[in-house]
Scaffold this active site. Structure first.
Site, short mmCIF file in Angstrom:
data_model
loop_
_atom_site.label_atom_id
_atom_site.label_comp_id
_atom_site.label_asym_id
_atom_site.label_seq_id
_atom_site.Cartn_x
_atom_site.Cartn_y
_atom_site.Cartn_z
N GLY A 139 3.47 -9.81 -0.30
CA GLY A 139 2.35 -8.94 0.11
C GLY A 139 1.03 -9.69 0.14
O GLY A 139 0.96 -10.89 -0.13
N ASP B 24 -1.72 -9.49 -1.84
CA ASP B 24 -2.18 -10.05 -3.11
C ASP B 24 -1.23 -11.12 -3.63
O ASP B 24 -1.65 -12.15 -4.16
CB ASP B 24 -2.31 -8.95 -4.18
N LEU C 277 13.10 -3.51 -7.00
CA LEU C 277 12.46 -2.70 -8.03
C LEU C 277 13.29 -1.46 -8.35
O LEU C 277 13.05 -0.79 -9.33
CB LEU C 277 11.08 -2.23 -7.56
N ALA D 290 4.90 -2.66 -5.06
CA ALA D 290 4.81 -1.19 -5.09
C ALA D 290 4.77 -0.67 -3.67
O ALA D 290 4.49 -1.43 -2.73
CB ALA D 290 3.53 -0.75 -5.81
N SER E 20 -5.05 0.66 -9.99
CA SER E 20 -5.78 0.92 -8.75
C SER E 20 -6.92 1.90 -8.98
O SER E 20 -6.84 2.81 -9.82
CB SER E 20 -4.80 1.53 -7.75
N GLU F 107 -7.45 4.18 -7.12
CA GLU F 107 -6.89 5.49 -6.75
C GLU F 107 -6.58 6.32 -8.00
O GLU F 107 -6.42 7.52 -7.92
CB GLU F 107 -5.61 5.31 -5.94
N TYR G 210 0.68 8.35 -4.80
CA TYR G 210 0.44 6.93 -5.11
C TYR G 210 -0.44 6.80 -6.35
O TYR G 210 -0.12 6.07 -7.29
CB TYR G 210 -0.23 6.24 -3.91
N GLY H 118 -2.23 -5.29 5.35
CA GLY H 118 -1.29 -4.61 6.24
C GLY H 118 -2.04 -3.81 7.29
O GLY H 118 -3.15 -3.32 7.03
N THR I 76 -9.12 -0.84 7.06
CA THR I 76 -9.92 -2.02 7.41
C THR I 76 -9.22 -2.88 8.46
O THR I 76 -9.81 -3.26 9.46
CB THR I 76 -10.16 -2.90 6.16
N GLU J 254 -8.33 14.08 -0.28
CA GLU J 254 -9.08 12.84 -0.01
C GLU J 254 -9.90 12.45 -1.24
O GLU J 254 -10.27 13.31 -2.05
CB GLU J 254 -10.00 13.06 1.19
P1 GDP Z 1 -6.89 3.67 0.30
O1 GDP Z 1 -8.29 3.80 -0.21
O2 GDP Z 1 -5.99 2.91 -0.61
O3 GDP Z 1 -6.28 4.95 0.74
O4 GDP Z 1 -7.00 2.69 1.59
P2 GDP Z 1 -6.94 3.00 3.17
O5 GDP Z 1 -7.46 1.77 3.84
O6 GDP Z 1 -5.58 3.47 3.58
O7 GDP Z 1 -7.96 4.22 3.38
C1 GDP Z 1 -9.32 4.12 3.05
C2 GDP Z 1 -10.05 5.35 3.53
O8 GDP Z 1 -10.09 5.36 4.95
C3 GDP Z 1 -9.39 6.68 3.13
O9 GDP Z 1 -10.41 7.54 2.68
C4 GDP Z 1 -8.80 7.21 4.43
O10 GDP Z 1 -8.75 8.64 4.50
C5 GDP Z 1 -9.81 6.68 5.43
N1 GDP Z 1 -9.28 6.60 6.79
C6 GDP Z 1 -9.85 7.16 7.88
N2 GDP Z 1 -9.09 6.91 8.97
C7 GDP Z 1 -8.03 6.19 8.57
C8 GDP Z 1 -6.91 5.62 9.26
O11 GDP Z 1 -6.74 5.74 10.45
N3 GDP Z 1 -6.02 4.92 8.49
C9 GDP Z 1 -6.18 4.76 7.15
N4 GDP Z 1 -5.30 4.04 6.45
N5 GDP Z 1 -7.23 5.29 6.47
C10 GDP Z 1 -8.14 5.99 7.17
#
Ligand code: GDP
Length: 332
Positions: A12, A14, A62, A85, A128, A130, A152, A188, A193, A284
């Site tokens: 992965g 990291d 795992l 994970a 995390s 999270e 998660y 990924g 991002t 959220e």
């Molecule tokens: P997380 O913080 O581990 O859930 O990392 P993510 O990169 O998956 O998401 C970061 C934030 O971006 C979260 O608040 C998502 O709801 C928001 N987000 C908005 N649009 C998108 C999308 O198209 N894909 C993902 N992955 N997140 C999104």
């Protein structure tokens, strides 16, 4: 003699940065990899391709205690970094049962096997931000109560407590890093991002005309994974095991990330980013921002990348990748 480390999740983001870092410090690096990965090395080993002749990979899952036990019974490890994970929050809503099962039991299996075979091996758990979820305070620090908002996040809270309890109950050297979002060119494509920087590159290359994004207002504390793996290693070098928040201390919205990423190639994100409510999550986390002053004070750790530098590197790499793909296709 150098130390020997075991990394779960070495394929992965990291895991690959950590393997590089430990190799640079003279470690002998081993990794646990699912057997299916060996059948599809081109794709599954893409992040560690350049390291393959310097690391040792072992098939294990795992989901299987015996497979983990087997690897840990064959070598003496000084340190174990448990990064493997199911790490995508949206997927954890789609299949909470397998996320919880793999993340919680997987962590328990690794800890139990270490306790049985090598209780002196130092252990790192990838906690995390999270876990904080809807936090009662900002910035979040080690003492902030957990209020996870996804399967998660719940699985990571369980892993965190398992790790703490192995430390308290059996005197093992077990640490958790409470890492806030950390990104980079190896992230990924499902994470927001990378989805954005890859989208920017494809739009710039004329291969796409929009990207569909969910909640643009969510705020995250985004650092660079290469910085965060240094903190993981530092935690296991301390005289006493402990838990640490790893964060930049800055928070930005998804909208701001879009704005900067598109600006890197001279475009206005408002013309290309389309809101898609199907991408909203059932629950959220609106705001994450970490206080890493304990890591700074005790570990001497500091992030080196700024928000803008992180985006710049990701957009640049994705542009190169997309343009290379276009060129390769043209010459086929
Ligand atoms: P997380 O913080 O581990 O859930 O990392 P993510 O990169 O998956 O998401 C970061 C934030 O971006 C979260 O608040 C998502 O709801 C928001 N987000 C908005 N649009 C998108 C999308 O198209 N894909 C993902 N992955 N997140 C999104």
């Amino acid at each position: 003699m150098g130390k020997r480390a075991l990394i779960t999740g070495i394929t992965g983001q990291d895991g690959s940065y950590l393997a590089e870092h430990l190799l640079s410090l003279g470690y002998e690096v081993h990794g646990l990899v699912r057997r299916v990965a060996f059948e599809d090395p081109e794709r599954r080993f893409s992040r560690i391709r350049h390291l393959l002749d310097r690391i040792t990979l072992h098939p294990a899952s795992l989901e299987s205690y015996p497979s983990i036990f087997h690897v840990i019974s064959r070598y003496e490890f000084d340190e174990c970094y448990h990064l493997a994970a199911q790490s995508f929050v949206a997927e954890s809503f789609a299949d909470g049962f397998s996320t919880m099962s793999v993340n919680i039991n997987g962590t328990h299996y690794v800890l139990a096997a270490l306790r049985e075979l090598q209780p002196r091996c130092r252990f790192y758990f990838a906690g995390s931000s999270e876990m904080f979820g809807n936090a009662v305070e900002a910035p979040q620090r080690e003492t902030t109560p957990f209020h996870p908002r996804s399967p998660y996040g719940i699985s990571k809270v369980a892993g965190f407590h398992l790790t703490r309890n192995y430390r308290e109950a059996y005197g093992m050297f077990c640490c958790s890093g409470i890492a806030f979002n950390h990104e980079g060119p190896r992230r990924g494509f499902e994470f927001v991002t990378r989805k954005i920087t890859n989208g920017v590159a494809r739009i710039k290359a004329g291969l796409a005309c929009e990207i569909r994004i969910g909640n643009l207002d969510a705020k995250r504390d985004w650092g660079h994974a290469a910085d965060y793996v240094r903190a993981m290693h530092l935690m296991l070098q301390q005289p006493e095991p402990d838990d640490y928040v790893i964060a930049t201390g800055e928070t930005h919205s998804v909208k701001e990330f879009c704005e900067h990423a598109f600006a890197e190639v001279g475009l206005d994100y408002r013309e290309y980013v389309k809101l898609d409510e199907r991408l909203y999550r059932p629950a959220e986390i609106e705001l994450l921002v970490g206080d890493a002053s304990k890591a700074r004070r005790v570990l001497g750790w500091e992030p080196t990348y700024t928000f803008k530098e992180l985006i710049k590197e990701m957009v640049k790499t994705d542009l190169e990748l997309v343009l290379k793909g276009v060129k390769d296709n043209a010459s086929m």
